[in-house]
Design an enzyme around this catalytic site. Structure first.
Site, mmCIF file in Angstrom:
data_model
loop_
_atom_site.group_PDB
_atom_site.id
_atom_site.type_symbol
_atom_site.label_atom_id
_atom_site.label_comp_id
_atom_site.label_asym_id
_atom_site.label_seq_id
_atom_site.Cartn_x
_atom_site.Cartn_y
_atom_site.Cartn_z
ATOM 1 N N ASP A 126 0.851 -1.201 0.000
ATOM 2 C CA ASP A 126 0.000 0.000 0.000
ATOM 3 C C ASP A 126 0.888 1.254 0.000
ATOM 4 O OD1 ASP A 126 -2.447 1.383 0.196
ATOM 5 O OD2 ASP A 126 -2.305 1.475 2.389
ATOM 6 N N ASP B 89 -8.376 1.124 6.682
ATOM 7 C CA ASP B 89 -7.391 0.909 7.736
ATOM 8 C C ASP B 89 -7.916 1.463 9.066
ATOM 9 O OD1 ASP B 89 -5.174 0.660 9.326
ATOM 10 O OD2 ASP B 89 -3.825 1.822 8.088
ATOM 11 N N ASN C 59 -10.262 0.735 0.153
ATOM 12 C CA ASN C 59 -9.205 0.644 1.170
ATOM 13 C C ASN C 59 -9.674 1.088 2.554
ATOM 14 O OD1 ASN C 59 -7.541 0.083 -1.011
ATOM 15 N ND2 ASN C 59 -5.871 1.339 -0.232
HETATM 16 O O1 G3H Z 1 -2.815 4.893 3.669
HETATM 17 C C1 G3H Z 1 -2.399 4.957 4.825
HETATM 18 C C2 G3H Z 1 -2.587 3.802 5.733
HETATM 19 O O2 G3H Z 1 -3.604 4.059 6.661
HETATM 20 C C3 G3H Z 1 -1.285 3.376 6.371
HETATM 21 O O3 G3H Z 1 -0.892 4.133 7.468
HETATM 22 O O4 G3H Z 1 1.628 4.396 7.378
HETATM 23 O O5 G3H Z 1 0.387 4.490 9.555
HETATM 24 O O6 G3H Z 1 0.647 2.333 8.341
HETATM 25 P P1 G3H Z 1 0.516 3.822 8.232
HETATM 26 P P1 13P Z 2 -8.625 5.033 5.916
HETATM 27 O O1 13P Z 2 -7.709 5.901 6.698
HETATM 28 O O2 13P Z 2 -9.890 5.748 5.548
HETATM 29 O O3 13P Z 2 -8.907 3.739 6.570
HETATM 30 O O4 13P Z 2 -7.908 4.710 4.509
HETATM 31 C C1 13P Z 2 -6.946 3.686 4.409
HETATM 32 C C2 13P Z 2 -6.230 3.691 3.104
HETATM 33 O O5 13P Z 2 -6.585 4.347 2.142
HETATM 34 C C3 13P Z 2 -5.033 2.841 3.009
HETATM 35 O O6 13P Z 2 -4.387 2.971 1.791
HETATM 36 ZN ZN ZN Z 3 -4.488 4.958 0.980
#
Ligand code: G3H
Ligand code: 13P
Ligand code: ZN
Length: 312
Positions: free
Chosen positions: A82, A253, A251
């Site tokens: 990602d 998270d 997506n």
């Molecule tokens: O797109 C962003 C995701 O929520 C990943 O976040 O870099 O804190 O793992 P992170």
């Molecule tokens: P959210 O922060 O809305 O869950 O999005 C996650 C995301 O786009 C990861 O690539």
């Molecule tokens: Zn994203």
């Protein structure tokens, strides 16, 4: 079963007008909960790691862990990078066994984005790995990059970008952002723009920043002792409209982070608890409930029902 590439899961979704959930994980428990819930629902799934999640877990650990948990399931599982920011991280993930990679060069200018994406596509395709790219910027935090304001994807640019790069799927910017605080008021997406993009670009379209941060989730988080202020996410109505108009990868998270934390906090209210398996299991249960709710909105479990009746 081997892990499947993005094309395998997303082409079916695009054809049958549903979306596959792409869920981020940073540890064993989140991954296990995502896979169990998806399997119980009969829904294909994409599990994904950001660069910071890779840094946290270690790249060598990720593919074996995903493969071990996924190999005996009845669903197709795809492992995605990602928001990869460089050719080097894309190559490392392809070499490590990832079956889809995202190159996010959306902070570069158009020509630089094309050049870097094309290089990644060439390498990944020679290993049967599919590629997602991004055009336009989401406001809010994108991994370590902070885009000050949203830069929506221009339909003509999307058409040219896809032709020039040969990319398999494209993340577009139509009003979402990452994190828990997406909208001041009502959830609103530029569905007209999506319609135009979909008309011009015949590939799999991806919606990032799609967490719902639903009242249910916020309420449970607060009851567990958490504070979440005026957090607000994408409504299920907006998600449904997006899917009707070409989005086939969604997506998520933030929702899973909130759910996991709620479960852990609740278990730790019992001050005598100190077995991590106990409170982490409680976190996993909350993730599973959230994934199941989400899969219903994405219509993804239809996939399996249709297969049984021979419609897919
Ligand atoms: O797109 C962003 C995701 O929520 C990943 O976040 O870099 O804190 O793992 P992170
Ligand atoms: P959210 O922060 O809305 O869950 O999005 C996650 C995301 O786009 C990861 O690539
Ligand atoms: Zn994203």
């Amino acid at each position: 079963m081997e892990l499947k590439n993005g094309n395998y899961v997303l082409s079916k979704a695009k054809e049958n007008k549903y979306a596959v959930g792409a869920f981020n994980f940073s540890n064993f428990e989140q991954l296990k909960a995502i896979l169990e819930a998806s399997n119980e629902m009969g829904a294909d799934v994409i599990v994904q790691t950001s660069q910071s999640a890779i840094k946290y877990m270690g790249l060598d650990v990720i593919y074996p862990m995903v493969y071990a948990l996924a190999k005996d399931l009845d669903i197709a599982v795809c492992l995605n990078l990602d928001h990869g920011k460089s050719f080097e991280i894309v190559k490392s993930c392809v070499d490590a066994g990832y079956t889809n990679v995202m190159i996010d060069a959306s902070d570069l200018n158009f020509d630089e984005n094309v050049a870097l994406t094309k290089k990644c596509v060439e390498y990944a395709h020679s290993h049967n790995v599919t590629v997602e790219a991004e055009l336009g910027s989401l406001k809010g935090i994108e991994d370590e990059i902070c885009a000050k304001e949203s830069l929506f994807t221009k339909p003509e640019d999307a058409k040219r970008f896809v032709e020039l790069t040969g990319v398999d799927s494209l993340a577009i910017s139509i009003g979402t952002s990452h994190g828990a605080y997406k909208f001041e008021g009502e959830s609103h997406l530029d569905i007209e723009r999506l319609k135009q993009i979909q008309k011009l670009v015949n590939i799999q379209l991806v919606l990032h920043g799609a967490s719902a941060v639903s009242n249910e989730l916020k309420q449970a988080f607060k009851q567990s002792g958490g504070e979440i202020g005026n957090a607000n996410g994408v409504s299920s109505q907006n998600i449904t409209q997006s899917i009707e108009n070409g989005i086939c990868k969604v997506n998520v998270d933030t929702d899973l982070r909130i759910a996991f934390t709620t479960g852990i906090r609740n278990a730790l209210k019992d001050a005598t608890v100190f077995d991590p398996r106990k409170y982490l299991t409680s976190g996993m249960e909350e993730i599973k409930n959230e994934i199941k709710r989400r899969i219903k909105i994405l219509n993804c479990n239809k996939n399996k029902e249709n297969q049984k009746t021979g419609l897919v």
